[in-house]
Design an enzyme around this catalytic site. Structure first.
Site, PDB file in Angstrom:
ATOM      1  N   GLU A 130     -35.349 -15.510 -20.294  1.00 32.54           N
ATOM      2  CA  GLU A 130     -35.545 -16.860 -19.737  1.00 32.54           C
ATOM      3  C   GLU A 130     -34.225 -17.606 -19.545  1.00 32.54           C
ATOM      4  O   GLU A 130     -34.199 -18.646 -18.878  1.00 32.54           O
ATOM      5  CB  GLU A 130     -36.492 -17.660 -20.634  1.00 32.54           C
ATOM      6  CG  GLU A 130     -35.889 -18.222 -21.911  1.00 32.54           C
ATOM      7  CD  GLU A 130     -35.765 -17.224 -23.043  1.00 32.54           C
ATOM      8  OE1 GLU A 130     -35.420 -17.655 -24.159  1.00 32.54           O
ATOM      9  OE2 GLU A 130     -35.999 -16.012 -22.824  1.00 32.54           O
ATOM     10  N   HIS A 172     -32.238 -12.970 -24.055  1.00 36.67           N
ATOM     11  CA  HIS A 172     -33.170 -14.000 -23.594  1.00 36.67           C
ATOM     12  C   HIS A 172     -33.365 -13.872 -22.078  1.00 36.67           C
ATOM     13  O   HIS A 172     -32.529 -14.337 -21.313  1.00 36.67           O
ATOM     14  CB  HIS A 172     -32.628 -15.398 -23.911  1.00 36.67           C
ATOM     15  CG  HIS A 172     -32.703 -15.759 -25.354  1.00 36.67           C
ATOM     16  ND1 HIS A 172     -33.831 -16.289 -25.930  1.00 36.67           N
ATOM     17  CD2 HIS A 172     -31.791 -15.660 -26.341  1.00 36.67           C
ATOM     18  CE1 HIS A 172     -33.616 -16.518 -27.216  1.00 36.67           C
ATOM     19  NE2 HIS A 172     -32.387 -16.130 -27.492  1.00 36.67           N
ATOM     20  N   CYS A 227     -36.048 -11.950 -28.426  1.00 41.64           N
ATOM     21  CA  CYS A 227     -35.006 -12.260 -29.408  1.00 41.64           C
ATOM     22  C   CYS A 227     -35.519 -11.961 -30.830  1.00 41.64           C
ATOM     23  O   CYS A 227     -35.842 -10.825 -31.132  1.00 41.64           O
ATOM     24  CB  CYS A 227     -34.502 -13.679 -29.241  1.00 41.64           C
ATOM     25  SG  CYS A 227     -32.911 -13.959 -30.094  1.00 41.64           S
TER      26      CYS A 227
END
Length: 203
Positions: free
Chosen positions: A186, A184, A81
């Site tokens: 994750e 992202h 990011c």
């Protein structure tokens, strides 16, 4: 298991990244230690919020020297990011230009789109030769949360993956040991897990 450090420079989804990387097969440490960041098999540079604040946190630690040394020695670094954005030459927010770390050319700027911020799932266009997207099907969606992005521009020996939201922008970038994603991983479910597993295996 390869050892991965998630750099704690004061900005980033540290615990989410830690959990996702552990699921991808890494032995993960979240730390501000420059010695640990230098020694790890892989270094992750997260980032959320403002470009200038993220740069300030990295410079405040002196971590830019560790990142540069790792890249020079061919040791993997992954930005996420705003941790990707600061790898570019500069970022412009609210008319103020902040110098970035300068690994990639270009200035990060505000997206030109009907709806900003860009929040939600979007597909990416990964070219052949991408290590991050190996085995990930075209049309796979990843999770984005951002108002600023880097414009896509060809660079030597660089694999650039793009996404379009109002305009095309860099969704991921790879050159040698240095990789980064605007989205992202994750927070991107199975798709993000597959991407992180690709990166961890590359260590």
């Amino acid at each position: 298991m390869p050892g991965v450090v998630v750099l704690d420079h004061g900005s980033g989804n540290l615990r989410s990244a830690e959990r996702a990387l552990a699921r991808a097969g890494a032995d993960v440490t979240v730390t501000a230690s420059l010695a640990a960041a230098a020694a790890a098999d892989g270094l992750v540079v997260p980032g959320v919020g403002a470009f200038a604040a993220c740069v300030e946190g990295i410079l405040g630690l002196g971590a830019e020297e560790v990142i540069a040394a790792r890249v020079a020695r061919g040791r993997p670094v992954l930005g996420i990011c705003v941790g990707m954005q600061v790898l570019f030459a500069a970022g412009e927010e609210h008319g103020v230009v902040t110098k970035g770390l300068g690994f990639f050319a270009g200035t990060v700027g505000r997206l030109t789109a009907p709806i900003v911020p860009h929040i939600g799932w979007n597909t990416v266009d990964a070219p052949p030769g991408s290590t991050l997207f190996a085995g990930i099907a075209p049309g796979t969606r990843f999770y984005f949360v951002h108002s600023y992005a880097a414009p896509p521009a060809p660079e030597p020996d660089t694999v650039i993956t793009t996404t379009t939201h109002g305009e095309p922008f860099v969704a991921a970038i790879e050159r040698g040991p240095l990789s980064a994603t605007q989205f992202h991983p994750e927070k991107s479910g199975d798709a993000g897990a597959a991407l992180l597993a690709n990166w961890v295996r590359s260590l």
